[in-house]
Design an enzyme around this catalytic site. Structure first.
Site, mmCIF file in Angstrom:
data_model
loop_
_atom_site.group_PDB
_atom_site.id
_atom_site.type_symbol
_atom_site.label_atom_id
_atom_site.label_comp_id
_atom_site.label_asym_id
_atom_site.label_seq_id
_atom_site.Cartn_x
_atom_site.Cartn_y
_atom_site.Cartn_z
ATOM 1 N N GLY A 1 38.546 42.661 49.303
ATOM 2 C CA GLY A 1 39.255 43.287 48.157
ATOM 3 C C GLY A 1 40.356 42.633 47.847
ATOM 4 N N SER A 2 40.287 41.230 47.954
ATOM 5 C CA SER A 2 41.465 40.541 47.152
ATOM 6 C C SER A 2 41.628 40.600 45.842
ATOM 7 C CB SER A 2 41.124 38.923 47.721
ATOM 8 O OG SER A 2 40.172 38.408 46.867
ATOM 9 N N ASN A 3 40.674 40.780 44.767
ATOM 10 C CA ASN A 3 40.853 41.207 43.669
ATOM 11 C C ASN A 3 41.436 42.354 43.454
ATOM 12 O OD1 ASN A 3 40.007 39.194 41.503
ATOM 13 N ND2 ASN A 3 38.398 39.147 42.951
ATOM 14 N N ARG B 1 19.228 55.602 44.205
ATOM 15 C CA ARG B 1 20.437 54.803 43.466
ATOM 16 C C ARG B 1 21.171 56.178 42.772
ATOM 17 N NH1 ARG B 1 21.218 49.904 42.555
ATOM 18 N NH2 ARG B 1 19.207 49.246 43.021
ATOM 19 N N LEU C 1 24.713 49.410 39.465
ATOM 20 C CA LEU C 1 24.871 50.900 39.154
ATOM 21 C C LEU C 1 23.767 51.214 38.136
ATOM 22 C CD1 LEU C 1 28.665 50.411 38.555
ATOM 23 C CD2 LEU C 1 27.689 52.341 40.186
ATOM 24 N N ASN D 1 34.062 44.396 34.929
ATOM 25 C CA ASN D 1 33.810 43.720 36.324
ATOM 26 C C ASN D 1 34.374 42.266 36.263
ATOM 27 O OD1 ASN D 1 32.350 43.423 38.723
ATOM 28 N ND2 ASN D 1 30.675 41.988 37.572
ATOM 29 N N HIS E 1 33.541 38.134 37.694
ATOM 30 C CA HIS E 1 32.193 37.669 38.021
ATOM 31 C C HIS E 1 32.721 35.933 38.036
ATOM 32 C CE1 HIS E 1 27.945 36.770 38.986
ATOM 33 N NE2 HIS E 1 28.201 35.707 38.052
ATOM 34 N N GLU F 1 40.709 34.178 39.707
ATOM 35 C CA GLU F 1 40.271 35.396 39.667
ATOM 36 C C GLU F 1 41.483 36.253 39.547
ATOM 37 O OE1 GLU F 1 36.882 36.827 41.640
ATOM 38 O OE2 GLU F 1 36.374 34.932 41.987
#
Ligand code: GRF
Length: 196
Positions: free
Chosen positions: A15-17, A72, A100, A114, A116, A181
């Site tokens: 969870g650093s972002n 899913r 997802l 998102n 990436h 990021e």
């Protein structure tokens, strides 16, 4: 300023972002309020960071769904319910290691983004930093993009370039991209929300 958008962050790991987004949203002129963090894993390190920041957290445990043989679509329906219960308006994926379903993505299309760690469309999918090293490129980076049903393929919102240095390993390159990021994601979210 218009009302802040109610934003959820979906994580699966450290969870650093997520932390970078939470910190940015503490600024007075940031157009988002982080109202919820959802993790697909009960042991995600990011959960403790979110709780310490006073943010509501939820776990939709992918391991439990697997044990119960639920598919899913059932997993995504539960995520959707958690988001709706918290009156979430916009979703940021940040190291969320689940693909997802098309139905979920279509429902949130234009309201889900998102990050990436490559300059998309280069190096989609897993281990993009290792892919960049294997390809011998001299520049890679990171991309914030809208999420569409096809993996790592939605319209780009913002990108940051990172040089590949002689002697770089997957680890050293990943660490440098991650620093980029942490700056790019809050800036890109601000840009997108300022337009909506
Ligand atoms: C980041 O490199 C992100 O781009 C990728 O997964 C990693 C997540 O790291 N999708 P963190 O959980 O935000 O620290």
């Amino acid at each position: 300023m218009a009302a802040r958008k109610r934003v959820a962050i979906l994580i699966s790991g450290r969870g650093s972002n997520m932390r970078a987004l939470i910190e940015a949203a503490q600024g007075t002129d940031f157009p988002a309020e982080i109202v919820l963090v959802v993790s697909s894993r009960a042991d995600a390190g990011g959960l403790a960071i979110a709780k310490a920041a006073g943010i509501e957290t939820a776990v939709v445990d992918q391991a439990r769904f697997r044990r119960e043989n639920r598919d899913r679509a059932a997993f995504d329906a539960e995520v959707d319910e958690v988001l709706r219960d918290a009156r979430v308006e916009f979703v940021c994926l940040a190291g969320f290691m689940r693909i997802l379903s098309d139905g979920f993505v279509r429902k949130w299309e234009g309201r889900i983004v998102n990050i990436h760690p490559s300059l998309l469309p280069a190096f989609r999918g897993l281990k993009p930093q290792a892919q960049a090293l294997a390809a011998g490129v001299t520049t890679t980076g990171c991309t914030v993009h809208f999420v569409v049903p096809e993996l790592d393929a939605g319209p780009t919102i913002a990108q940051a370039e990172v040089r590949v240095l002689p002697g770089d390993t997957e680890q050293s390159l990943s660490a440098r991209i991650l620093e980029a990021e942490h700056k790019l994601y809050p800036a890109a979210l601000k840009q997108v929300l300022s337009k909506t």
